[in-house]
Design an enzyme around this catalytic site. Structure first.
Site, PDB file in Angstrom:
ATOM      1  N   SER A   1       0.677  -1.192  -0.005  1.00 28.26           N
ATOM      2  CA  SER A   1       0.059  -0.001   0.008  1.00 28.26           C
ATOM      3  C   SER A   1       0.785   1.329  -0.011  1.00 28.26           C
ATOM      4  O   SER A   1       1.442   1.553  -0.976  1.00 28.26           O
ATOM      5  CB  SER A   1      -1.078  -0.078   1.186  1.00 28.26           C
TER       6      SER A   1
ATOM      7  N   HIS B   1      -8.565  -5.159  -0.059  1.00 27.10           N
ATOM      8  CA  HIS B   1      -7.246  -4.518   0.217  1.00 27.10           C
ATOM      9  C   HIS B   1      -6.703  -5.011   1.362  1.00 27.10           C
ATOM     10  O   HIS B   1      -7.488  -5.089   2.563  1.00 27.10           O
ATOM     11  CB  HIS B   1      -7.426  -2.982   0.213  1.00 27.10           C
TER      12      HIS B   1
ATOM     13  N   ASP C   1     -10.566  -2.695  -4.592  1.00 24.99           N
ATOM     14  CA  ASP C   1      -9.448  -1.808  -3.953  1.00 24.99           C
ATOM     15  C   ASP C   1      -9.632  -0.647  -4.561  1.00 24.99           C
ATOM     16  O   ASP C   1      -9.547  -0.606  -6.132  1.00 24.99           O
ATOM     17  CB  ASP C   1      -8.452  -2.403  -4.066  1.00 24.99           C
TER      18      ASP C   1
END
Length: 326
Positions: A168, A294, A264
């Protein structure tokens, strides 16, 4: 608006998705505390259901020097006891929207990487926004790369097999560090591991517009993330070291593994970045995981698709490091 479990999610992930906290990143301190509670529960469950490390791993917390004027950087070093030296090294950056996260965030993943591949992992506890906006996290991350290369003998690692990776926001830092290493003639990076990465501060993609209530991460928090990290609501001339998607030239970068997730908001920017790397002549493996949300691989590591994702990450890491997977 509350979290909505999307239709088409992998059946094994539905219950886990329902349990994901709906954090409000406009309130960083509250989000950090909620995640700390979640990590404590997760660690307790893992320790009950998984074997202990025993003497297989040596895990050491330490602080490393940063550039002049910046505080020392906490890191956690994972090494396999009795492993061959010099070992390959993975420099790893946790996720958390540049606002949350610490050395415990990806502790389980880092242990698994080292246990299964023998790669020494250096996990970085970079400074967080909004208290420390860009470029603080980037500078800590790049300084950690420089430190690993300069202290390879002490760490017992091979400077020719330094890999950089992250999840991320940690994926954004990964891409930024690779760009800076190229631009500044810094330490050589053998490979970059981009797991559902943040790359685009513009937020005009289809997935960003569509997924405003998805588990794990959603577009509402993405807006808060960039405001905290960039320190403004209307940024101009954003550095590629903050938002790697701003980089005009992606050539001469390390080979890459890019992992994206169906439900996501970051999905489309990750896919686009992988395609741009390919177009720039970079060797890329782009794997899109359908039916997932996610961070599913960390939230549901015992699910079949979670195991498959981690297996693949270990395989990619081992291949880049020229070692075998256990």
């Amino acid at each position: 608006m509350s979290i909505v479990v999307p239709h088409g999610l992998d059946p094994e992930l539905v219950r886990v998705a329902e349990l994901q906290p709906d954090l409000d990143y406009s309130r960083p301190q509250e989000s950090r505390e909620a995640l700390r509670r979640a990590y404590r529960i997760s660690r307790a469950l893992r320790s009950r259901n998984a074997p202990e490390d025993g003497d297989d791993l040596e895990v050491v917390d330490r602080e490393i020097p940063a550039r002049v004027g910046s505080p020392d950087i906490p890191v956690r070093v994972y090494a396999r006891r009795g492993g061959q030296e010099p070992a390959p090294c993975l420099l790893f950056f946790h996720g958390g929207g540049f606002v949350t996260g610490n050395l415990d965030t990806e502790d389980a993943r880092c242990r698994e990487y080292t246990r299964r591949t023998g790669v020494t992992v250096v996990s970085v506890d970079y400074r967080l926004a909004p208290e420390h906006p860009f470029p603080c996290a980037f500078e800590d991350s790049y300084d950690a790369l420089v430190w690993v290369a300069a202290n390879a003998d002490e760490l017992g690692v091979d400077t020719g097999r330094i890999i950089v990776g992250g999840t991320s926001a940690g994926g954004a830092l990964t891409a930024a560090v690779c760009l800076a290493a190229r631009d500044l003639d810094g330490p050589a990076v053998a490979h970059q591991l981009l797991l559902y990465p943040v790359v685009d501060h513009v937020m005009h993609t289809r997935s960003m517009k569509e997924f405003d209530a998805t588990p794990g991460w959603h577009a509402r928090n993405n807006v808060h993330m960039w405001r905290h990290y960039l320190g403004t609501d209307a940024p101009e001339n954003v550095s590629a070291y903050a938002a790697p998607g701003e980089a005009g030239d992606l050539s001469r970068l390390p080979s890459a593994y890019v992992m994206t997730i169906e439900f996501d908001p970051l999905r489309d920017e990750g896919i686009d970045f992988g395609r741009r790397l390919l177009a720039a002549g970079v060797s890329v493996q782009l794997h899109h995981f359908p039916g997932t949300f996610h961070g599913f691989d960390a939230a549901a590591p015992q699910s079949r698709i979670g195991k498959r994702a981690l297996d693949e990450q270990c395989f990619v890491l081992a291949r880049a490091a020229d070692v075998n997977v256990v």
